[in-house]
Design a protein around this motif. Structure first.
Motif, PDB file in Angstrom:
ATOM      1  N   UNK A   7       0.947  -1.205  -0.001  1.00 15.13           N
ATOM      2  CA  UNK A   7       0.030   0.005  -0.159  1.00 15.13           C
ATOM      3  C   UNK A   7       0.930   1.212  -0.064  1.00 15.13           C
ATOM      4  N   UNK A   8       1.830   1.310   0.754  1.00 15.32           N
ATOM      5  CA  UNK A   8       2.723   2.419   0.787  1.00 15.32           C
ATOM      6  C   UNK A   8       3.553   2.668  -0.335  1.00 15.32           C
ATOM      7  N   UNK A   9       3.943   1.378  -0.893  1.00 13.41           N
ATOM      8  CA  UNK A   9       4.582   1.657  -2.369  1.00 13.41           C
ATOM      9  C   UNK A   9       3.839   2.148  -3.531  1.00 13.41           C
ATOM     10  N   UNK A  10       2.593   1.758  -3.461  1.00 10.67           N
ATOM     11  CA  UNK A  10       1.577   2.215  -4.522  1.00 10.67           C
ATOM     12  C   UNK A  10       1.327   3.640  -4.080  1.00 10.67           C
ATOM     13  N   UNK A  11       1.170   4.182  -2.782  1.00 11.24           N
ATOM     14  CA  UNK A  11       1.005   5.508  -2.637  1.00 11.24           C
ATOM     15  C   UNK A  11       2.234   6.435  -3.231  1.00 11.24           C
ATOM     16  N   UNK A  12       3.432   5.698  -2.982  1.00  8.72           N
ATOM     17  CA  UNK A  12       4.686   6.536  -3.441  1.00  8.72           C
ATOM     18  C   UNK A  12       4.631   6.604  -4.897  1.00  8.72           C
ATOM     19  N   UNK A  13       4.347   5.171  -5.813  1.00  6.02           N
ATOM     20  CA  UNK A  13       4.349   5.520  -7.195  1.00  6.02           C
ATOM     21  C   UNK A  13       3.248   6.482  -7.644  1.00  6.02           C
ATOM     22  N   UNK A  14       2.225   6.444  -7.188  1.00 10.59           N
ATOM     23  CA  UNK A  14       1.095   7.357  -7.295  1.00 10.59           C
ATOM     24  C   UNK A  14       1.642   8.837  -7.182  1.00 10.59           C
ATOM     25  N   UNK A  15       2.207   9.114  -6.074  1.00  9.43           N
ATOM     26  CA  UNK A  15       2.720  10.541  -5.845  1.00  9.43           C
ATOM     27  C   UNK A  15       3.732  10.857  -6.852  1.00  9.43           C
ATOM     28  N   UNK A  16       4.599   9.940  -7.034  1.00  9.22           N
ATOM     29  CA  UNK A  16       5.710  10.218  -7.884  1.00  9.22           C
ATOM     30  C   UNK A  16       5.116  10.557  -9.244  1.00  9.22           C
ATOM     31  N   UNK A  17       4.195   9.672  -9.656  1.00 11.77           N
ATOM     32  CA  UNK A  17       3.411   9.944 -11.017  1.00 11.77           C
ATOM     33  C   UNK A  17       2.712  11.246 -11.218  1.00 11.77           C
ATOM     34  N   UNK A  18       2.189  11.682  -9.983  1.00 12.44           N
ATOM     35  CA  UNK A  18       1.585  13.218  -9.796  1.00 12.44           C
ATOM     36  C   UNK A  18       2.567  14.276 -10.035  1.00 12.44           C
ATOM     37  N   UNK A  19       3.820  14.197  -9.508  1.00 11.17           N
ATOM     38  CA  UNK A  19       4.764  15.228  -9.626  1.00 11.17           C
ATOM     39  C   UNK A  19       5.217  15.210 -11.101  1.00 11.17           C
ATOM     40  N   UNK A  20       5.307  13.985 -11.656  1.00  9.65           N
ATOM     41  CA  UNK A  20       5.710  13.863 -13.174  1.00  9.65           C
ATOM     42  C   UNK A  20       4.812  14.336 -13.996  1.00  9.65           C
ATOM     43  N   UNK A  21       3.575  13.965 -13.761  1.00 13.17           N
ATOM     44  CA  UNK A  21       2.513  14.839 -14.698  1.00 13.17           C
ATOM     45  C   UNK A  21       2.444  16.385 -14.494  1.00 13.17           C
ATOM     46  N   UNK A  22       2.479  16.831 -13.235  1.00 10.15           N
ATOM     47  CA  UNK A  22       2.441  18.356 -13.160  1.00 10.15           C
ATOM     48  C   UNK A  22       3.616  18.828 -13.865  1.00 10.15           C
ATOM     49  N   UNK A  23       4.712  18.298 -13.809  1.00 10.44           N
ATOM     50  CA  UNK A  23       5.911  18.881 -14.410  1.00 10.44           C
ATOM     51  C   UNK A  23       5.636  18.949 -15.794  1.00 10.44           C
ATOM     52  N   UNK A  24       5.345  17.661 -16.406  1.00 13.55           N
ATOM     53  CA  UNK A  24       5.183  17.546 -17.833  1.00 13.55           C
ATOM     54  C   UNK A  24       4.108  18.720 -18.554  1.00 13.55           C
ATOM     55  N   UNK A  25       2.812  18.785 -17.561  1.00 14.90           N
ATOM     56  CA  UNK A  25       2.040  19.434 -18.147  1.00 14.90           C
ATOM     57  C   UNK A  25       2.158  20.779 -18.062  1.00 14.90           C
ATOM     58  N   UNK A  26       2.911  21.276 -17.133  1.00 11.28           N
ATOM     59  CA  UNK A  26       3.383  22.716 -17.093  1.00 11.28           C
ATOM     60  C   UNK A  26       4.435  23.056 -17.644  1.00 11.28           C
ATOM     61  N   UNK A  27       5.290  21.980 -18.235  1.00  9.22           N
ATOM     62  CA  UNK A  27       6.705  22.051 -19.073  1.00  9.22           C
ATOM     63  C   UNK A  27       6.509  21.580 -20.357  1.00  9.22           C
ATOM     64  N   UNK A  28       7.069  20.937 -20.840  1.00  7.30           N
ATOM     65  CA  UNK A  28       7.362  20.482 -21.972  1.00  7.30           C
ATOM     66  C   UNK A  28       6.243  19.524 -22.853  1.00  7.30           C
ATOM     67  N   UNK A  29       5.491  18.798 -22.110  1.00  4.78           N
ATOM     68  CA  UNK A  29       4.413  18.170 -22.498  1.00  4.78           C
ATOM     69  C   UNK A  29       3.193  18.772 -22.765  1.00  4.78           C
ATOM     70  N   UNK A  30       2.267  18.078 -22.992  1.00  5.00           N
ATOM     71  CA  UNK A  30       0.927  18.877 -23.374  1.00  5.00           C
ATOM     72  C   UNK A  30       0.101  18.980 -22.038  1.00  5.00           C
ATOM     73  N   UNK A  37      -3.688  13.646 -13.279  1.00  7.65           N
ATOM     74  CA  UNK A  37      -3.236  13.919 -11.940  1.00  7.65           C
ATOM     75  C   UNK A  37      -4.102  13.306 -10.979  1.00  7.65           C
ATOM     76  N   UNK A  38      -5.423  13.409 -10.787  1.00  8.60           N
ATOM     77  CA  UNK A  38      -6.111  12.827  -9.693  1.00  8.60           C
ATOM     78  C   UNK A  38      -6.324  11.344 -10.070  1.00  8.60           C
ATOM     79  N   UNK A  39      -6.442  10.948 -11.160  1.00  5.35           N
ATOM     80  CA  UNK A  39      -6.281   9.708 -11.449  1.00  5.35           C
ATOM     81  C   UNK A  39      -5.036   8.770 -11.129  1.00  5.35           C
ATOM     82  N   UNK A  40      -3.820   9.339 -11.066  1.00  9.99           N
ATOM     83  CA  UNK A  40      -2.676   8.913 -10.751  1.00  9.99           C
ATOM     84  C   UNK A  40      -2.637   8.713  -9.206  1.00  9.99           C
ATOM     85  N   UNK A  41      -2.886  10.028  -8.787  1.00 14.35           N
ATOM     86  CA  UNK A  41      -2.474  10.057  -7.397  1.00 14.35           C
ATOM     87  C   UNK A  41      -3.762   9.127  -6.392  1.00 14.35           C
ATOM     88  N   UNK A  42      -5.106   9.127  -6.818  1.00 17.55           N
ATOM     89  CA  UNK A  42      -5.971   8.522  -6.018  1.00 17.55           C
ATOM     90  C   UNK A  42      -5.974   7.185  -6.660  1.00 17.55           C
TER      91      UNK A  42
END
Length: 84
Positions: A7-30, A37-42
């Protein structure tokens, strides 16, 4: 509520994806990547709770407290205070 290691590992994976998606959405990605972001986190957290912890996520009763707690746990895992 995070006694199960998977469960903890899944939380960490989801939170890391949230950060990556935010960086991509605000930066070089679409920008539409931000919608995932909510789908990855929750999504990862809920799979951890329902599938491994066998409990109801605190998100349903205490959404803001739960969100803050997830990021505290994330920090504690990446700094080594809680085992990953």
């Amino acid at each position: 509520q995070h006694a199960d290691r998977t469960c903890r590992r899944l939380h960490v994976v989801g939170s890391t994806l949230v950060l990556a998606l935010i960086v991509l959405a605000l930066g070089p990605g679409p920008g539409w990547l931000g919608f995932f972001v909510p789908l990855a986190g929750y999504g990862f957290a809920w799979v951890g709770h329902f599938g491994f912890e066998h409990n109801k996520p605190a998100t349903f009763q205490y959404p803001l407290y739960s969100l803050m707690g997830d990021w505290v746990m994330y920090w504690q895992v990446i700094t080594g205070k809680i085992p990953f």
